[in-house]
Scaffold this active site. Sequence first.
Site, PDB file in Angstrom:
ATOM      1  CG  HIS A 287      -1.862  -1.061   1.399  1.00  0.00           C
ATOM      2  ND1 HIS A 287      -1.901  -1.894   2.498  1.00  0.00           N
ATOM      3  CD2 HIS A 287      -2.858  -1.473   0.582  1.00  0.00           C
ATOM      4  CE1 HIS A 287      -2.880  -2.761   2.349  1.00  0.00           C
ATOM      5  NE2 HIS A 287      -3.478  -2.543   1.202  1.00  0.00           N
TER       6      HIS A 287
ATOM      7  CE  LYS B 250     -11.144  -7.871   2.606  1.00  0.00           C
ATOM      8  NZ  LYS B 250     -10.124  -7.061   1.913  1.00  0.00           N
TER       9      LYS B 250
ATOM     10  NE  ARG C  56      -3.039  -7.487  -4.529  1.00  0.00           N
ATOM     11  CZ  ARG C  56      -3.740  -8.187  -3.667  1.00  0.00           C
ATOM     12  NH1 ARG C  56      -3.178  -8.617  -2.570  1.00  0.00           N
ATOM     13  NH2 ARG C  56      -4.999  -8.472  -3.901  1.00  0.00           N
TER      14      ARG C  56
HETATM   15  N1  COA Z   1       0.083  -4.211  -2.181  1.00  0.00           N
HETATM   16  C1  COA Z   1      -0.156  -5.199  -1.325  1.00  0.00           C
HETATM   17  N2  COA Z   1      -1.395  -5.619  -0.996  1.00  0.00           N
HETATM   18  C2  COA Z   1      -2.413  -4.998  -1.575  1.00  0.00           C
HETATM   19  C3  COA Z   1      -2.235  -3.953  -2.482  1.00  0.00           C
HETATM   20  C4  COA Z   1      -0.923  -3.562  -2.783  1.00  0.00           C
HETATM   21  N3  COA Z   1      -0.658  -2.595  -3.635  1.00  0.00           N
HETATM   22  N4  COA Z   1      -3.433  -3.541  -2.900  1.00  0.00           N
HETATM   23  C5  COA Z   1      -4.344  -4.302  -2.276  1.00  0.00           C
HETATM   24  N5  COA Z   1      -3.721  -5.185  -1.475  1.00  0.00           N
HETATM   25  C6  COA Z   1      -4.361  -6.221  -0.677  1.00  0.00           C
HETATM   26  C7  COA Z   1      -4.932  -5.699   0.603  1.00  0.00           C
HETATM   27  O1  COA Z   1      -4.021  -5.802   1.667  1.00  0.00           O
HETATM   28  C8  COA Z   1      -6.127  -6.581   0.811  1.00  0.00           C
HETATM   29  O2  COA Z   1      -5.728  -7.767   1.471  1.00  0.00           O
HETATM   30  P1  COA Z   1      -6.786  -8.614   2.318  1.00  0.00           P
HETATM   31  O3  COA Z   1      -7.883  -9.020   1.395  1.00  0.00           O
HETATM   32  O4  COA Z   1      -5.950  -9.736   2.780  1.00  0.00           O
HETATM   33  O5  COA Z   1      -7.269  -7.690   3.404  1.00  0.00           O
HETATM   34  C9  COA Z   1      -6.547  -6.997  -0.594  1.00  0.00           C
HETATM   35  O6  COA Z   1      -5.460  -6.715  -1.419  1.00  0.00           O
HETATM   36  C10 COA Z   1      -7.764  -6.255  -1.041  1.00  0.00           C
HETATM   37  O7  COA Z   1      -7.439  -4.893  -1.158  1.00  0.00           O
HETATM   38  P2  COA Z   1      -8.208  -3.658  -0.576  1.00  0.00           P
HETATM   39  O8  COA Z   1      -7.603  -2.496  -1.271  1.00  0.00           O
HETATM   40  O9  COA Z   1      -8.217  -3.607   0.882  1.00  0.00           O
HETATM   41  O10 COA Z   1      -9.601  -3.880  -1.198  1.00  0.00           O
HETATM   42  P3  COA Z   1     -10.916  -4.434  -0.619  1.00  0.00           P
HETATM   43  O11 COA Z   1     -11.310  -5.483  -1.579  1.00  0.00           O
HETATM   44  O12 COA Z   1     -10.868  -4.773   0.810  1.00  0.00           O
HETATM   45  O13 COA Z   1     -11.833  -3.167  -0.754  1.00  0.00           O
HETATM   46  C11 COA Z   1     -12.958  -1.336  -1.868  1.00  0.00           C
HETATM   47  C12 COA Z   1     -11.993  -2.508  -1.982  1.00  0.00           C
HETATM   48  C13 COA Z   1     -12.824  -0.635  -0.588  1.00  0.00           C
HETATM   49  C14 COA Z   1     -12.582  -0.388  -2.967  1.00  0.00           C
HETATM   50  C15 COA Z   1     -14.370  -1.889  -2.090  1.00  0.00           C
HETATM   51  O14 COA Z   1     -14.630  -2.943  -1.206  1.00  0.00           O
HETATM   52  C16 COA Z   1     -15.429  -0.823  -1.880  1.00  0.00           C
HETATM   53  O15 COA Z   1     -15.562   0.056  -2.667  1.00  0.00           O
HETATM   54  N6  COA Z   1     -16.191  -0.939  -0.781  1.00  0.00           N
HETATM   55  C17 COA Z   1     -17.283  -0.003  -0.485  1.00  0.00           C
HETATM   56  C18 COA Z   1     -18.623  -0.605  -0.887  1.00  0.00           C
HETATM   57  C19 COA Z   1     -18.885  -0.368  -2.349  1.00  0.00           C
HETATM   58  O16 COA Z   1     -18.925   0.744  -2.840  1.00  0.00           O
HETATM   59  N7  COA Z   1     -19.097  -1.475  -3.058  1.00  0.00           N
HETATM   60  C20 COA Z   1     -19.327  -1.449  -4.462  1.00  0.00           C
HETATM   61  C21 COA Z   1     -18.018  -1.413  -5.184  1.00  0.00           C
HETATM   62  S1  COA Z   1     -18.279  -1.620  -6.900  1.00  0.00           S
END
Ligand code: COA
Length: 158
Positions: free
Chosen positions: A18, A42, A90
């Site tokens: 991140h 989550k 990624r």
């Molecule tokens: N390097 C290392 N790890 C990374 C990374 C990077 N550059 N980018 C993402 N990751 C990992 C995160 O650590 C996370 O790991 P985990 O699943 O083990 O916790 C995983 O990838 C997912 O990434 P994250 O960025 O936390 O995404 P998410 O899937 O949890 O959430 C949102 C994405 C917040 C954008 C999405 O859930 C959202 O918009 N939520 C709001 C509700 C909504 O609007 N929904 C409709 C969306 S269309």
Amino acid sequence: MKKKALYPGSFDPITYGHLDIIKRASEIFDELTIAIVDNPDKHPLFSIQERKELIMTVIKADNVRIDSFQGLLVQYATDNNFQTIIRGLRAVSDFDYEFQMSLTNRRLGENIDTIFFMTDEKYSYLSSSIVKQVCRYGGDISSFVPDDVAIELKEKLK
Ligand code: COA
């Protein structure tokens, strides 16, 4: 006019992956807001407040803000006048999910675009869950997260 962008995610906890995206995006945009998502699906290890504090401890840039939200990302972006969402890619496996989210967000919020950064190859395998798992079983997480995060993680998983 200031160019501002929004970097949403769970950040449970923030990792070097991140931080790499945050550094690169904050060099391009005048202001970057990290928005921690309160996603009950989550089952996060750290509370929103704890995640905020951890991020504050490890972010040095002056133009990075930290916030949190519940509900739809597009709603938060619209309410706060963001037109640009930053996401990291990624691996190819991230693409389907990110593509779907990006198109859904564009449909829900017409002026909202997503910009993708290719994650540094050093971190392409990393996720917060992997870091938590390695830490839980006593593995060395020093190359995955900053020291301050590692200390809090070890404390939490004791
Ligand atoms: N390097 C290392 N790890 C990374 C990374 C990077 N550059 N980018 C993402 N990751 C990992 C995160 O650590 C996370 O790991 P985990 O699943 O083990 O916790 C995983 O990838 C997912 O990434 P994250 O960025 O936390 O995404 P998410 O899937 O949890 O959430 C949102 C994405 C917040 C954008 C999405 O859930 C959202 O918009 N939520 C709001 C509700 C909504 O609007 N929904 C409709 C969306 S269309």
